[in-house]
Design an enzyme around this catalytic site. Sequence first.
Site, PDB file in Angstrom:
ATOM      1  N   PHE A  31      -4.863   0.570  -0.684  1.00  0.00           N
ATOM      2  CA  PHE A  31      -3.479   1.447  -1.751  1.00  0.00           C
ATOM      3  C   PHE A  31      -4.264   3.176  -1.710  1.00  0.00           C
ATOM      4  O   PHE A  31      -5.162   3.375  -1.390  1.00  0.00           O
ATOM      5  CB  PHE A  31      -4.348   1.010  -2.744  1.00  0.00           C
ATOM      6  N   CYS A  87       0.825  -2.601   1.645  1.00  0.00           N
ATOM      7  CA  CYS A  87      -1.211  -2.369   1.523  1.00  0.00           C
ATOM      8  C   CYS A  87      -1.247  -2.803   0.118  1.00  0.00           C
ATOM      9  O   CYS A  87      -0.355  -3.291  -0.611  1.00  0.00           O
ATOM     10  CB  CYS A  87      -0.993  -0.509   0.532  1.00  0.00           C
ATOM     11  N   CYS A  88      -2.853  -3.660  -0.068  1.00  0.00           N
ATOM     12  CA  CYS A  88      -3.303  -4.116  -1.540  1.00  0.00           C
ATOM     13  C   CYS A  88      -4.196  -3.101  -2.088  1.00  0.00           C
ATOM     14  O   CYS A  88      -4.302  -1.697  -1.541  1.00  0.00           O
ATOM     15  CB  CYS A  88      -3.436  -5.754  -1.535  1.00  0.00           C
ATOM     16  N   ALA A  89      -5.202  -3.555  -2.628  1.00  0.00           N
ATOM     17  CA  ALA A  89      -6.106  -2.851  -3.108  1.00  0.00           C
ATOM     18  C   ALA A  89      -7.082  -1.952  -1.442  1.00  0.00           C
ATOM     19  O   ALA A  89      -7.293  -1.062  -1.924  1.00  0.00           O
ATOM     20  CB  ALA A  89      -6.980  -3.265  -4.336  1.00  0.00           C
TER      21      ALA A  89
END
Length: 446
Positions: A333, A397-399
């Site tokens: 992220f 994106c993710c975390a």
Amino acid sequence: MAVPAADPAPIAAERPKDRFSAILLRAALWLVLLAPLFYSTYGFANWLASRRDDVGSIVFAWERDIPFMAWTIVPYWSINLFYGLSLLLNDTKNGVDRLAGRYLTAQLVAVSCFILFPLQATFVRPETSGLPGFLFAVLGGFDKPFNQAPSLHIALLVIIWDHWRQRLSGITGVVWHIWCFLIGASVLTTWQHHFIDIPTGALLGFFALWLFPAKGELPFSGFRLTTDPKVRRLARFYALGAALALAGAALGALASPVALILLWPALALAIVAFAYAGAGVKVFQKAADGTAPLASRIVLWPYRLGARINQWAWTRKLPAHVAVTDGVFLGRFPTAREANSFGTVIDLAAELERPRGTSCRWTSLAMLDLVAPPADRLAEAVPAIEAARRHGTVLVCCALGFQRSAGVVAEWLVATGRSHTAAQARKVLAAFGRPVHIHARVDEPA
């Protein structure tokens, strides 16, 4: 093979506006229910507490220096006027129902706390005369020195303040914020509440706002208990965290009232457990542009802080993102500065909010962490990447950039013919030196 961009959604027919008379009738019916319910349950909790001989108090030593300001009983009482007006002056019947739901939530939770854990105010107010004296006399006729934390007055203030702050702007908005500040301060300067009642009341108010948001789905709508064993374990894990935080608040309060701050992470973790139990990503109330309403940001702030710390711990030694192919990047992220270096960010992290200061295109396709991406979300994500490529580089994106985003990029590689199989796509992503954890459905040979 190229994946065509999804066709734009058809424009929904505009719903007919509710008639003002119908809105007024709906509001009046709610008032007929809420007003008697408030006075009966509030009075009952007071009566129960008055019959007990073990009602304690939570008071900080510095509260003795709070001045008594008799005139502030006027803003204190004014919340009753705004309570009714906020229901009557609404745009839709649904808006009335949502506001009434917030009122009802605040009243039921607060009164339950007053019955289970009564507290007593220790102030002895001086004699007053004139209009303040009259208002204090009326108040004393039904409001005894009990019903302290969480302050229902503050909880309702948060709800009413939020209702009008979205409708008022300019000088009227400034006046509204100032008057609400006076209402909030008046619970102390009228010697009606102790300090601990304010943050607990505010948390209750924001919880009610979260439970009945102004827009979008209700967090509990369509709840279906998950049958996935892994997801159930995650739900139990967060529920255990909530229970431990709650126990810490209760036991710690015996030593210091500061321990009651643990009620905040207890509530946040309970909501996350609810998400994994079956409510899904709607509990985070994240919009398609990556933003979240104020209530969601505040109520879930302890969890989001933990997610940020976890992100830093896992990715601090890794590059923020890596180039996959043809202008598509995979990463964690981003910060606002990192995001603005891309044409589009496709954000899959339900739990994290779009950072302030971002100016790039932002598409949020929220997914729960550590859970296999739903098929409908994957079906949205692949064409979303292709559509975004027309506007420049794309960050998926993710975390952490290890699982949700990796799974989506792997799907995109296979769907567009850039990789022949899911296994090959995984090897492509793993070659960048980042951990890659893709659900088995993606890893199966295409």
